[in-house]
Enzyme design. Structure first.
Site, PDB file in Angstrom:
ATOM      1  N   LYS A  18      -6.840  14.596  -7.798  1.00 51.96           N
ATOM      2  CA  LYS A  18      -7.438  14.110  -9.040  1.00 51.96           C
ATOM      3  C   LYS A  18      -6.460  14.204 -10.204  1.00 51.96           C
ATOM      4  CE  LYS A  18     -12.119  15.331  -7.559  1.00 51.96           C
ATOM      5  NZ  LYS A  18     -13.307  16.194  -7.812  1.00 51.96           N
ATOM      6  N   GLU A  19      -5.631  15.232 -10.195  1.00 54.18           N
ATOM      7  CA  GLU A  19      -4.644  15.399 -11.264  1.00 54.18           C
ATOM      8  C   GLU A  19      -3.577  14.312 -11.197  1.00 54.18           C
ATOM      9  OE1 GLU A  19      -4.189  17.962 -13.908  1.00 54.18           O
ATOM     10  OE2 GLU A  19      -6.325  17.724 -13.524  1.00 54.18           O
ATOM     11  N   CYS A  24      12.963  26.851   1.434  1.00 52.72           N
ATOM     12  CA  CYS A  24      13.011  25.485   1.963  1.00 52.72           C
ATOM     13  C   CYS A  24      14.408  24.888   1.816  1.00 52.72           C
ATOM     14  CB  CYS A  24      11.978  24.617   1.254  1.00 52.72           C
ATOM     15  SG  CYS A  24      10.281  24.946   1.779  1.00 52.72           S
ATOM     16  N   LEU A  63      -5.435  11.921  -2.790  1.00 54.97           N
ATOM     17  CA  LEU A  63      -6.598  12.802  -2.835  1.00 54.97           C
ATOM     18  C   LEU A  63      -6.529  13.758  -4.018  1.00 54.97           C
ATOM     19  CD1 LEU A  63      -7.168  13.798   0.925  1.00 54.97           C
ATOM     20  CD2 LEU A  63      -8.419  12.123  -0.441  1.00 54.97           C
ATOM     21  N   LEU A  99       0.851  -1.185   0.000  1.00 51.04           N
ATOM     22  CA  LEU A  99       0.000   0.000   0.000  1.00 51.04           C
ATOM     23  C   LEU A  99       0.887   1.235   0.000  1.00 51.04           C
ATOM     24  CD1 LEU A  99      -2.722   1.536   0.378  1.00 51.04           C
ATOM     25  CD2 LEU A  99      -2.362   1.283   2.865  1.00 51.04           C
ATOM     26  N   ASP A 100       0.639   2.142  -0.933  1.00 49.61           N
ATOM     27  CA  ASP A 100       1.375   3.406  -1.024  1.00 49.61           C
ATOM     28  C   ASP A 100       0.402   4.531  -0.670  1.00 49.61           C
ATOM     29  OD1 ASP A 100       2.905   5.600  -1.623  1.00 49.61           O
ATOM     30  OD2 ASP A 100       3.412   4.985  -3.666  1.00 49.61           O
TER      31      ASP A 100
END
Length: 309
Positions: A105-106, A266, A103, A77-78
């Site tokens: 859609k793209e 970052c 989550l 599972l990823d």
């Protein structure tokens, strides 16, 4: 503090969907411009200073898969599978059956296209699914991996996140968690939380260890990749600037300035050790069949798979 993880307000499913869409659904074409061909959007693994971004991302993917000690026929599972490349590599290299959940859609759309291009439909499935639905799914897996996703869970939901992993992982199964960590429990940077990653939260390493221990997980390995993420972000920033003519046709000046600041700030944060990134390998219960030393984690596979252009 560590023991106040569950005392703040949890993030709901609809809010999580909106937060993910805000960042990840702004266009696959945009991300393809400055990510490497695998479209891996997480810390790479530089074995040498001369590694290209693609080399380093492939190193990272196979480093993770080696740590999971995968065997043919197992299930993986990823959680937060991105554009699906790690899932595809696991299926091709180890002949395991993989479910990737996201989550975005793209990401799902592009990931399914790539799986079809590689004729991996029998081994790899991607679906829109919230991690909170795992416990009630009735699914079970030999291995679970989650790369760059725990940062989106939120402080209050961290115990629930681990609880759902525990629910679907087989006894003696392995869970590899790869995410940005902080030294102490702090609030998220205001700029990042407002403009880049709404709803995000960077856990401390000790928070994650505290929760994992409460569920009975045994810690097998912890590896810091702080400087690897600095180099990854520098590559992304350089590629971002190198494709500026195309990016200007997609987004306005405000967006470009925010993302330029995000990528470079970052990189500086990881350089100056304000944040870290860890790969944590956990096992559910006692597993006496794992190799006695870490050497198996560093025996990189000789063959690589070049993504189609």
């Amino acid at each position: 503090m560590v023991d106040d993880v569950g005392k703040c307000r949890p993030v709901g499913k609809r809010t999580s969907e909106r937060n993910i869409a805000h960042h990840y659904d702004i266009g696959n074409d945009f991300y393809a411009l400055w990510l490497d061909p695998t479209m891996s959007y997480s810390c790479a693994y530089f074995k040498t200073e001369s590694d290209s971004l693609y080399d380093a991302q492939m190193n990272k993917i196979h480093h993770i898969l080696k740590k999971l000690n995968l065997k043919e026929g197992q299930t993986l599972l990823d959680i937060g599978c991105g554009w699906g490349y790690l899932a595809m590599e696991a299926a091709k290299k180890y002949k395991v059956k993989v479910l990737g959940i996201t989550l975005s859609k793209e990401q799902l759309k592009k990931g399914e296209e790539r799986i079809k291009d590689e004729d991996l439909q029998d081994l790899v499935t991607l679906k829109l699914m919230d991690y909170r639905d795992l416990e009630k799914s009735g699914l079970k897996f030999d291995r679970v991996v989650s790369v760059g996703m725990a940062e989106h869970v939120g402080k209050a939901n961290l115990p629930l996140y681990f609880k759902n992993v525990n629910a679907v992982l087989q006894e003696t199964g392995l869970f590899l968690l790869h995410n940005i960590t902080d030294i102490l429990e702090t609030e998220v940077d205001g700029f990042i939380s407002k403009y880049i990653f709404p709803g995000g939260y960077i856990p401390s390493l000790r928070q994650e260890m505290y929760i994992a221990a409460d569920l009975g997980f045994h810690t097998i390995d912890i590896e810091s990749l702080r400087l690897h993420y600095m180099k990854t972000l520098m590559h992304w920033a350089e590629r971002f600037e190198g494709n500026m003519d195309k990016i200007k046709t997609m987004f306005d000046t405000k967006f470009i300035r925010m993302w330029r600041l995000y990528l470079n700030a970052c990189a500086a944060a990881f350089h100056y050790a304000k944040v870290d990134v860890h790969q944590i390998l956990l096992v559910k219960g006692a597993n006496n069949q794992l190799p006695l030393t870490r050497q198996y984690m560093y025996d990189m596979p000789s063959n690589r798979f070049t993504p189609k252009p």
